[in-house]
Design an enzyme around this catalytic site. Structure first.
Site, PDB file in Angstrom:
ATOM      1  N   GLN A 126       0.837  -1.208   0.000  1.00 53.70           N
ATOM      2  CA  GLN A 126       0.000   0.000   0.000  1.00 53.70           C
ATOM      3  C   GLN A 126       0.869   1.255   0.000  1.00 53.70           C
ATOM      4  O   GLN A 126       1.605   1.487   0.958  1.00 53.70           O
ATOM      5  CB  GLN A 126      -0.881  -0.015   1.261  1.00 53.70           C
ATOM      6  CG  GLN A 126      -1.757   1.206   1.431  1.00 53.70           C
ATOM      7  CD  GLN A 126      -2.423   1.241   2.793  1.00 53.70           C
ATOM      8  OE1 GLN A 126      -1.948   0.619   3.748  1.00 53.70           O
ATOM      9  NE2 GLN A 126      -3.511   1.972   2.905  1.00 53.70           N
ATOM     10  N   GLY A 127       0.765   2.057  -1.042  1.00 57.16           N
ATOM     11  CA  GLY A 127       1.572   3.281  -1.138  1.00 57.16           C
ATOM     12  C   GLY A 127       0.737   4.523  -0.936  1.00 57.16           C
ATOM     13  O   GLY A 127       0.373   5.205  -1.899  1.00 57.16           O
ATOM     14  N   GLU A 245      -9.733  -1.051   6.223  1.00 60.24           N
ATOM     15  CA  GLU A 245      -8.517  -1.277   7.008  1.00 60.24           C
ATOM     16  C   GLU A 245      -8.807  -1.115   8.499  1.00 60.24           C
ATOM     17  O   GLU A 245      -8.409  -1.931   9.315  1.00 60.24           O
ATOM     18  CB  GLU A 245      -7.439  -0.272   6.568  1.00 60.24           C
ATOM     19  CG  GLU A 245      -6.092  -0.493   7.240  1.00 60.24           C
ATOM     20  CD  GLU A 245      -5.025   0.504   6.794  1.00 60.24           C
ATOM     21  OE1 GLU A 245      -5.353   1.454   6.064  1.00 60.24           O
ATOM     22  OE2 GLU A 245      -3.870   0.320   7.188  1.00 60.24           O
TER      23      GLU A 245
END
Ligand SMILES: Cc1cc2nc3c(=O)[nH]c(=O)nc-3n(C[C@H](O)[C@H](O)[C@H](O)COP(=O)(O)OP(=O)(O)OC[C@H]3O[C@@H](n4cnc5c(N)ncnc54)[C@H](O)[C@@H]3O)c2cc1C
Length: 400
Positions: A126-127, A245
Site C-alpha cells: 500500500q503506497g 482497514e
C-alpha cells in the site's frame, strides 16, 4: 440484539474449527504460538491453502471468487481464525486493493488482477503515506504526469509494509496540482514493483524486524491503463479502502484469545515459581482487562448487528479502532509482565539479523512477548492514528 447463533451458523463454526485443527499448516500455527515472524514462503503457502479451500476472500462477492458469507459467518470465521491463533489475512491484496478494483476498476483490470489476488500469486503493498503526508494524507506530493499513454511517477512513499516482497503497489498519486481543494487531483494508480526507477530502502521497527520500507520512484513509467477509475477521484476510492482497514485493526477476537492463553499460562507454575494466579495485583489487572474486553465485544456485536441489518459501518469503526488497539496494547503489557525477566529480547546478529534460539533467555513465547509488545505499538498509529479517530468521533458522533 440477539447474540445466539442459528443451527446452520453453529454447524459452520464447527466446519471452520475443524479446518483450522486439521487442514491448516500446523507448522505455521506452531510458529504463531511461539510468536515467531512468518517468512514470505509461509505467508504465500497458507494463503494458497485458504484459496484451495475456497475461503481466500471472505469479503468479496461470489462472482469474483468470494465466499458469499453472511456478516455473521464472517464474524464466526474471524473468531475461529483468532482462536486457532492462525495468522490474519494479509490485507493489502484481498481486503484493500481487490475491493477497489472490483468496485471502481474496468473489466480488463478485473480480469487481469483479481484472479491473482485471490490465489495469492501476486503480493501487493500500500503506497499512501509519505514523509509529511501521514495523518494529513491529502498533502501527498508523489506526482504522476501523463506522457502519451504512460504516467511518469516521481516521489517517495514511506512506511510501506512488506514492500520488499511485493510484486505490485497501489498508490495515491497527484495527477493535478491546479485544484481548489487538496483532496482533488489525486489518482489511484497500480504500479508494477519491477518497473525501472523503483528502489526500496528498509526501515527497522522497534522489535528489530524489517517490516516497513521507503519506496522511491524516479521517473517510473506506468501504463495509463493502470489508472483505476477516473483520474482525480483517487481520494474517494482511498477513503473507502481506509474504512476496510480500520475495522480489521481493532482485532477484538485476537485480544480475547491472547487473554485466554495468558490466563491459562498464569495458572501454571513456571520453573518452580508460584503460579501468577496467586498474585492478586496481577490477577486484578488481568480481570480488569477481561471486563474491558467484554464491553468491547458487545460494541463489536452491536456494530455487527447493524451491518447485518443492511447499514454501512459508520463512525463506530473509529470507536472500535481506538478501543480495540488500546486493549491490544494492554494485553501485550500483561504478557510482558507475566514473562518478567524472561521477556528480555534475545540478541540479534547485527549483520544477518538472525536470532538464534541459543541466545534466548526465556522460552519462545515469553521472549517474544516483549517483541510483540514493541511491534504492536504500531496498531494505534496505522490505519489513521487514534488521535485522528478521536477527531472523527468528535466531528461525526458528538457534532463538535
Ligand atoms: C508499522 C507501520 C506500518 C505502516 N504501513 C503502512 C503501509 O503499508 N502503507 C502506508 O501507506 N502507510 C503505512 N503506515 C503509515 C501510517 O498510516 C502513518 O504512520 C499514520 O497515518 C500516521 O502518519 P505519520 O506517521 O506521518 O504521523 P503524523 O501524521 O506526523 O502524526 C504524528 C503524531 O501527531 C498526531 N496528529 C497528527 N495530526 C493530528 C491532528 N489533526 N489532531 C490530533 N493529533 C494529530 C498523530 O496522531 C501522531 O501521534 C504504517 C505505519 C506504521 C507505524
Amino acid at each position: 440484539m440477539n447474540v445466539t447463533f442459528t443451527d446452520e451458523e453453529l454447524a459452520f463454526r464447527d466446519e471452520v474449527k475443524s479446518f483450522f485443527e486439521n487442514d491448516f499448516p500446523q507448522d505455521i500455527l506452531e510458529k504463531q504460538n511461539r510468536s515467531v515472524a512468518l517468512s514470505r514462503e509461509d505467508m504465500v503457502r497458507w494463503h494458497k491453502v485458504m484459496y484451495r479451500r475456497g475461503w481466500a476472500a471472505p469479503n468479496w462477492p461470489t462472482e469474483y471468487g468470494g465466499t458469499g458469507w453472511s456478516t455473521v459467518q464472517k464474524y464466526i470465521f474471524a473468531d475461529e481464525q483468532a482462536r486457532a491463533n492462525a495468522p490474519a489475512f494479509l490485507p493489502f491484496g484481498v481486503s484493500m486493493v481487490g475491493p477497489i478494483i472490483y468496485t471502481y476498476g474496468n473489466d480488463a483490470q478485473k480480469q487481469r488482477f483479481l484472479p491473482d489476488i485471490l490465489e495469492f500469486n501476486t503480493w501487493w503493498c500500500q503506497g499512501y503515506s509519505e514523509a509529511g503526508a501521514g495523518s494529513d494524507l491529502a498533502s501527498l506530493k508523489t506526482r504522476a504526469d501523463l506522457d502519451g499513454d504512460h504516467y511518469v511517477v516521481n516521489g517517495s512513499k514511506t512506511w510501506t509494509t512488506l514492500a520488499q516482497y511485493a510484486d505490485w503497489i497501489f498508490c495515491l498519486v497527484r495527477t493535478n496540482t491546479d485544484v481548489a481543494r487538496r483532496q482533488e487531483g489525486i489518482s489511484f494508480l497500480l504500479i508494477d514493483m519491477n518497473s525501472p526507477g523503483i528502489s526500496i530502502k528498509p526501515i527497522l521497527l522497534l522489535d528489530g524486524e524489517h517490516e516497513v520500507n521507503e519506496v522511491h520512484f524516479d521517473n517510473v513509467r506506468v501504463p495509463s491503463e493502470n489508472l483505476v477509475g477516473e483520474e482525480g477521484k483517487g481520494w474517494t476510492y482511498g477513503k473507502v479502502l481506509l474504512q476496510h482497514e480500520r475495522t480489521g485493526i481493532a482485532g477484538v477476537s485476537g485480544s480475547r484469545y491472547a487473554l485466554q492463553r495468558l490466563r491459562k499460562q498464569a495458572g501454571k507454575a513456571v520453573r518452580g515459581a508460584e503460579p501468577l494466579a496467586g498474585n492478586p495485583t496481577f490477577m486484578r489487572k488481568l480481570a480488569a482487562t477481561e471486563v474491558e474486553l467484554k464491553a468491547l465485544e458487545y460494541t463489536e456485536l452491536r456494530t455487527l448487528a447493524s451491518v447485518a441489518s443492511g447499514k454501512a459501518p459508520g463512525p463506530e469503526s473509529s470507536i472500535l479502532k481506538i478501543a480495540g488497539t488500546e486493549l491490544r496494547q494492554q494485553v501485550d503489557s500483561l504478557c510482558v509482565e507475566a514473562a518478567g525477566y524472561y521477556a528480555l529480547p534475545y540478541v540479534r546478529d547485527q549483520y544477518t539479523m538472525d536470532s538464534p534460539d541459543s541466545e534466548r533467555i526465556g522460552e519462545g513465547a515469553e521472549t517474544n512477548s516483549s517483541l510483540t509488545y514493541f511491534n504492536n505499538r504500531k496498531v494505534s498509529i496505522f490505519g489513521g492514528s487514534n488521535e485522528i479517530q478521536k477527531n472523527i468521533i468528535a466531528k461525526h458522533v458528538l457534532g463538535l
